[in-house]
Design an enzyme around this catalytic site. Structure first.
Site, short mmCIF file in Angstrom:
data_model
loop_
_atom_site.label_atom_id
_atom_site.label_comp_id
_atom_site.label_asym_id
_atom_site.label_seq_id
_atom_site.Cartn_x
_atom_site.Cartn_y
_atom_site.Cartn_z
N GLU A 1 0.84 -1.21 0.00
CA GLU A 1 0.00 0.00 0.00
C GLU A 1 0.87 1.25 0.00
O GLU A 1 0.56 2.24 -0.65
CB GLU A 1 -0.92 0.02 1.23
CG GLU A 1 -2.04 -0.98 1.18
CD GLU A 1 -3.00 -0.73 0.04
OE1 GLU A 1 -2.66 -1.13 -1.09
OE2 GLU A 1 -4.06 -0.14 0.24
N THR B 1 -5.90 7.37 -5.06
CA THR B 1 -5.91 7.42 -3.59
C THR B 1 -4.90 8.44 -3.07
O THR B 1 -5.17 9.18 -2.13
CB THR B 1 -5.59 6.02 -3.02
OG1 THR B 1 -6.61 5.14 -3.45
CG2 THR B 1 -5.55 6.02 -1.50
N1 HSE Z 1 -8.39 4.71 4.31
C1 HSE Z 1 -7.88 4.91 2.98
C2 HSE Z 1 -8.28 6.29 2.50
C3 HSE Z 1 -8.46 3.85 2.07
O1 HSE Z 1 -9.44 6.65 2.68
O2 HSE Z 1 -7.45 6.99 1.93
C4 HSE Z 1 -8.00 3.97 0.66
O3 HSE Z 1 -8.68 3.00 -0.12
#
Ligand code: HSE
Length: 319
Positions: A141, A193
């Site tokens: 990630e 993201t």
């Molecule tokens: N918690 C993370 C965000 C998840 O909201 O950026 C990303 O899929």
């Protein structure tokens, strides 16, 4: 499928599926997530003569993902894993088959990474537990979006609904799975993201924090009590959704439509652009995805829809 009967296993290999995930679950930014049965990604992994990790094939990504072993999240996390268990003598080759959209907010990189880690762990006769593999998936990630959050990789690896109570030290807790269906719509607009994280405010007001932790506690309590109304009224986000919803076409209109059709709750999946609704039955979930898809088509936005129960089993061998 029985591992012994796997055609790939017979040839020193395995084919593994790992599920997509809905992170945040509206009020639990970076601390809550659950897995769904579909979509998900597939990895084929085979032993090779030469030590090291290679990627020979990626399908379904339209050429967007790196083939270089250090840069691809699947191979990079397998490298970390092999180093950790002192097995850098092992050689494996990876085929990655993307069966879900990239940059969708459905934990696309997590599904691939978890499938890879599950495969290598099975090939080596399970030196680590699923929980012990989560930190290696978090490395993936980090590579994909700059931070090693666990709210996609942990549910993808463990199945079900999870809470990340703490990151330092890492403390992950499996929560009860609600008897609910999940309706997902992915509007085909780009929301990386990395960008969606950068746009969030870095500090919050105490009064907003009070609302938020009340809701997180309410949601977790609702899961333990199997109280669907409590789950529904706790799924509100005053910290992140007001900012991120700007990136999602007609977000509030989609929420209105879902709630009118009987959704228990509605929100952004992960960092978006996918949105999801919890429903009490499958038909309501189907009605919601159809209605929202129709609405997006009217806006000339293509979309994918998925209806699924919460996934319980996490990754699995499929060949
Ligand atoms: N918690 C993370 C965000 C998840 O909201 O950026 C990303 O899929």
């Amino acid at each position: 499928m029985d591992i012994i009967n796997s055609p790939f296993r017979g040839l020193g290999g395995l084919k593994v599926f790992a599920p997509a995930t809905v992170a945040n679950v509206v009020c639990g930014f970076d601390v809550l997530g659950f897995a769904v049965n579909a979509p998900g990604d597939e990895v084929v992994m085979r032993f090779t003569d030469k030590p090291g990790v290679s990627i020979s094939k990626i399908t379904g990504d339209n050429g967007r993902l790196p083939m270089s072993a250090d840069k691809n999240t699947v191979s990079a996390s397998v490298q970390h894993y092999l180093k950790h268990i002192n097995r850098t003598d092992v050689g494996v080759d990876i085929e990655l088959h993307k069966k879900m959209p990239i940059g969708s907010g459905l934990g696309s990189s997590s599904a691939s990474t978890v499938a890879g880690l599950f495969a290598i762990n099975e090939l080596l006769d399970r030196p680590l537990t699923a929980m012990e593999m989560v930190p290696f998936a978090m490395k993936g990630e980090e590579l994909a979006c700059g931070t090693g959050h666990a709210d996609n990789v942990a549910p993808a690896m463990l199945g079900g609904f999870v809470l990340i109570r703490s990151y330092e030290p890492l403390d992950i807790i499996k929560l009860p799975t609600p008897n609910l269906y999940c309706a997902i719509v992915f509007p085909d607009v780009d929301v990386p993201t990395r960008d969606a994280r950068q746009m969030i405010r870095k500090s919050v007001l105490l009064k907003d924090a009070v609302v938020q932790w009340g809701n997180v506690a309410g949601l977790v309590t609702g899961l333990f009590m199997n109280d669907i109304d409590l789950i529904g009224r706790s799924m509100h986000d005053v910290l992140v959704e007001p900012t991120r919803s700007i990136l999602i076409p007609d977000f509030y209109k989609m929420r209105e439509m879902a709630m009118e059709l009987g959704a228990v709750s509605f929100g952004i999946s992960g960092s978006g652009p996918s949105v999801f609704a919890f429903t009490r039955d499958e038909q309501t979930a189907v009605n919601i995805t159809n209605k929202i898809q129709q609405h997006l088509t009217g806006l000339h936005i293509a979309s994918e829809t998925y209806v699924s129960a919460v996934n319980q089993e996490g990754p699995k061998i499929i060949g």
